[in-house]
Scaffold this active site. Structure first.
Site, PDB file in Angstrom:
ATOM      1  N   ASP A  11      31.040  45.998  39.653  1.00 27.45           N
ATOM      2  CA  ASP A  11      31.589  44.751  39.125  1.00 27.45           C
ATOM      3  C   ASP A  11      30.703  44.131  38.041  1.00 27.45           C
ATOM      4  O   ASP A  11      31.133  43.968  36.918  1.00 27.45           O
ATOM      5  CB  ASP A  11      31.842  43.747  40.262  1.00 27.45           C
ATOM      6  CG  ASP A  11      32.947  42.738  39.932  1.00 27.45           C
ATOM      7  OD1 ASP A  11      33.566  42.858  38.846  1.00 27.45           O
ATOM      8  OD2 ASP A  11      33.194  41.838  40.750  1.00 27.45           O
ATOM      9  N   GLU A  32      40.933  37.872  45.230  1.00 27.41           N
ATOM     10  CA  GLU A  32      39.482  37.699  45.278  1.00 27.41           C
ATOM     11  C   GLU A  32      39.193  36.260  45.673  1.00 27.41           C
ATOM     12  O   GLU A  32      38.816  35.422  44.854  1.00 27.41           O
ATOM     13  CB  GLU A  32      38.818  38.032  43.939  1.00 27.41           C
ATOM     14  CG  GLU A  32      37.286  38.055  44.061  1.00 27.41           C
ATOM     15  CD  GLU A  32      36.573  38.309  42.750  1.00 27.41           C
ATOM     16  OE1 GLU A  32      37.250  38.450  41.717  1.00 27.41           O
ATOM     17  OE2 GLU A  32      35.324  38.343  42.762  1.00 27.41           O
ATOM     18  N   GLN A  69      41.555  37.559  31.983  1.00 23.60           N
ATOM     19  CA  GLN A  69      40.632  36.801  32.839  1.00 23.60           C
ATOM     20  C   GLN A  69      41.133  35.379  33.153  1.00 23.60           C
ATOM     21  O   GLN A  69      40.948  34.873  34.245  1.00 23.60           O
ATOM     22  CB  GLN A  69      39.263  36.716  32.139  1.00 23.60           C
ATOM     23  CG  GLN A  69      38.249  35.792  32.780  1.00 23.60           C
ATOM     24  CD  GLN A  69      37.621  36.381  34.030  1.00 23.60           C
ATOM     25  OE1 GLN A  69      36.768  37.245  33.956  1.00 23.60           O
ATOM     26  NE2 GLN A  69      38.058  35.904  35.195  1.00 23.60           N
ATOM     27  N   HIS A 116      32.478  45.221  34.444  1.00 21.00           N
ATOM     28  CA  HIS A 116      32.800  44.331  33.305  1.00 21.00           C
ATOM     29  C   HIS A 116      31.740  44.546  32.229  1.00 21.00           C
ATOM     30  O   HIS A 116      30.716  43.860  32.201  1.00 21.00           O
ATOM     31  CB  HIS A 116      32.824  42.867  33.749  1.00 21.00           C
ATOM     32  CG  HIS A 116      33.943  42.573  34.694  1.00 21.00           C
ATOM     33  ND1 HIS A 116      35.144  42.037  34.290  1.00 21.00           N
ATOM     34  CD2 HIS A 116      34.054  42.793  36.028  1.00 21.00           C
ATOM     35  CE1 HIS A 116      35.952  41.929  35.338  1.00 21.00           C
ATOM     36  NE2 HIS A 116      35.306  42.367  36.403  1.00 21.00           N
ATOM     37  N   HIS A 145      34.814  49.940  38.960  1.00 20.93           N
ATOM     38  CA  HIS A 145      35.091  48.515  38.703  1.00 20.93           C
ATOM     39  C   HIS A 145      33.880  47.844  38.059  1.00 20.93           C
ATOM     40  O   HIS A 145      32.888  47.565  38.723  1.00 20.93           O
ATOM     41  CB  HIS A 145      35.468  47.772  39.988  1.00 20.93           C
ATOM     42  CG  HIS A 145      35.959  46.387  39.703  1.00 20.93           C
ATOM     43  ND1 HIS A 145      37.270  45.994  39.912  1.00 20.93           N
ATOM     44  CD2 HIS A 145      35.345  45.304  39.159  1.00 20.93           C
ATOM     45  CE1 HIS A 145      37.418  44.740  39.528  1.00 20.93           C
ATOM     46  NE2 HIS A 145      36.258  44.290  39.079  1.00 20.93           N
ATOM     47  N   TRP A 159      28.291  36.143  36.704  1.00 17.05           N
ATOM     48  CA  TRP A 159      28.619  36.171  38.123  1.00 17.05           C
ATOM     49  C   TRP A 159      27.488  36.715  38.984  1.00 17.05           C
ATOM     50  O   TRP A 159      27.466  36.519  40.184  1.00 17.05           O
ATOM     51  CB  TRP A 159      29.876  37.033  38.332  1.00 17.05           C
ATOM     52  CG  TRP A 159      31.076  36.436  37.682  1.00 17.05           C
ATOM     53  CD1 TRP A 159      31.923  35.506  38.225  1.00 17.05           C
ATOM     54  CD2 TRP A 159      31.567  36.709  36.349  1.00 17.05           C
ATOM     55  NE1 TRP A 159      32.906  35.189  37.311  1.00 17.05           N
ATOM     56  CE2 TRP A 159      32.722  35.908  36.164  1.00 17.05           C
ATOM     57  CE3 TRP A 159      31.151  37.547  35.317  1.00 17.05           C
ATOM     58  CZ2 TRP A 159      33.451  35.923  34.973  1.00 17.05           C
ATOM     59  CZ3 TRP A 159      31.874  37.551  34.136  1.00 17.05           C
ATOM     60  CH2 TRP A 159      33.014  36.744  33.970  1.00 17.05           C
TER      61      TRP A 159
HETATM   62 FE   FE2 Z   1      35.767  42.285  38.451  1.00 15.35          FE
END
Ligand code: FE2
Length: 430
Positions: A309, A213, A152, A59, A57, A315
């Site tokens: 992630d 999430e 997204q 990005h 997982h 983030w």
């Molecule tokens: Fe994600």
């Protein structure tokens, strides 16, 4: 002709004194005392040799963009999404490729040789999709890269997401993604899950949704994902990523949900580094951890993995492409401190994500790909404890990254001159 012979290795399953012979990019033999001439011999000296780390997982379109165009002040998921929305129109294909390739170099150095990355399809130019498809081609000799078409801004909430997602899949993106908890209503979220699973069924693809999430105990898109997986016969091809709401759900409800997940064949991907910094942001005290219920999932036979992630993006400001960091955090947040549970945490960044990704030829056995990592650690638990240095990274029988063992030289009177953190072996057996 044996290209590479690794001697005296400890394997993740606990076997010691093992030699590994590699021929033609494939593992030819795994047994003690292999006596052959080889192009290169590496003495593992009893250290851990494992198959590569796997991140299921990530990005990659956003990675290493930290500070562009500004920093996330609140630290929340929603400000991160808004910030990414500000950056998207400013992206160029060249910049996305350059950042992704730099990240891949970092990943290789850490022994991370398989990555599933989500790619945002809500930019009508599909610039990041084109960029990451190019990265996938360029990096294929070193990293197995899977792409997930990720809407997204919401599959239903964003007016062009549905069409863009189909276009991305037509262009060669591998997997169907989604974000039901970001749709306008719970009903829209459920509808997005239904439609996305139907697309996967029709195209014969896997599904990996960002699912629940949030810290909302009533966010239950995982229930819909499980239902659709069962209805459409997608078992074994579906993963729910994050599932953080499950941390806050009612225990009785979860006692019904987990057997349904197991029955349907839906896997779970927690993202410990991100979950622990993003979840509980609206809490005062106590602050919830937010990580999904990994130990309980294991008891039900649900395949569970840890993903990274984010690394240095809207983030998350930290990260080094090190899946042992991820395993270390997941272990702590999930309080998985038994010997058996700590070994699972290593599996959660190796064999389990490999299974979720459906990687062919993964693992240490004759006939599998000669993809291996030598760690400066005695075993899998020590690798997690130390977030151990990767001394050699092997892809298809060739060493593609090397480093020297880390030691510190001390200048204390009458004390040992050198400290090797990996020499502090545990006394506990098993
Ligand atoms: Fe994600």
């Amino acid at each position: 002709m044996v290209e590479l012979l690794i001697t005296n290795a400890t394997l993740p399953d606990g076997r010691t004194g093992m030699d590994i012979a590699c021929v033609g990019g494939t593992i030819k033999a795994v047994e003690p005392g292999i006596n052959v001439t080889a192009g290169e011999v590496i003495d593992a000296a009893g250290r851990l040799v494992a198959p590569p780390l796997v991140d299921c997982h990530f990005h990659m379109d956003a990675t290493l963009s930290l500070g562009l165009p500004r920093l996330n002040e609140s630290g929340t998921l929603l400000e991160g999404i808004a910030l990414w929305g500000e950056l998207k129109p400013l992206l160029t294909q060249e910049a996305v490729i350059e950042r992704a390739m730099r990240y891949c170099d970092l990943a290789v150095s850490q022994g991370l040789l398989a990555i599933r990355t989500h790619v945002d399809v809500c930019d009508d130019r599909l610039l990041a999709v084109e960029a990451l498809l190019e990265v996938k081609r360029r990096i294929a000799p070193y990293i197995d890269l899977q792409l997930v078409a990720f809407p997204q801004d919401g599959y239903l909430r964003s007016p062009t997401a549905a069409a863009n997602l189909e276009r991305a899949l037509d262009m060669g993106v591998d997997i169907v993604g989604g974000i039901p908890h970001f749709e306008r209503t719970m009903a829209d979220g459920a509808e997005s899950v239904r439609r996305l699973c139907e697309i996967a069924e029709k195209r014969g693809l896997m599904v990996d949704l960002h699912c629940d999430e949030s810290d909302d105990p009533l966010s239950r898109h995982i229930e819909t994902l499980v239902y659709e997986t069962q209805r459409l016969g997608l078992g074994g091809r579906v993963a729910g990523s994050h599932l953080t709401s499950m941390h806050s759900m009612d225990n009785y409800y979860v006692s019904k949900l987990l057997p349904l997940m197991a029955e349907a064949g839906v896997a779970a991907i927690a993202n410990p580094l991100i979950n622990i910094v993003l979840q509980g942001r609206h809490d005062t005290y106590p602050k919830r951890r937010g990580q999904t219920r990994i130990p309980e999932m294991r008891k039900h036979g649900i395949i569970a993995a840890f993903g990274q992630d984010c690394v240095m993006d809207p983030w998350y400001s930290l990260g080094t492409a090190d899946m042992l960091d991820v395993a270390h955090m997941g272990l702590h947040v999930g309080q998985m401190t038994s010997r058996e549970a700590m070994r699972f945490c290593f599996e959660a960044v190796t064999t389990n994500p490999a299974e979720i990704m459906g990687l062919d030829g993964y693992g240490i056995a004759p006939g599998r790909n000669a993809d291996l990592v030598l760690f400066q650690a005695a075993d899998a638990i020590e690798a997690v404890r130390l977030r151990a240095r990767r001394l050699a990274v092997v892809r298809r029988g060739k060493v593609i990254a090397r480093s020297e063992p880390a030691t510190s030289t001390l200048t204390l009177e009458g004390r040992p001159a050198k400290v090797d953190p990996a020499s502090y072996a545990p006394h506990a057996a098993g």
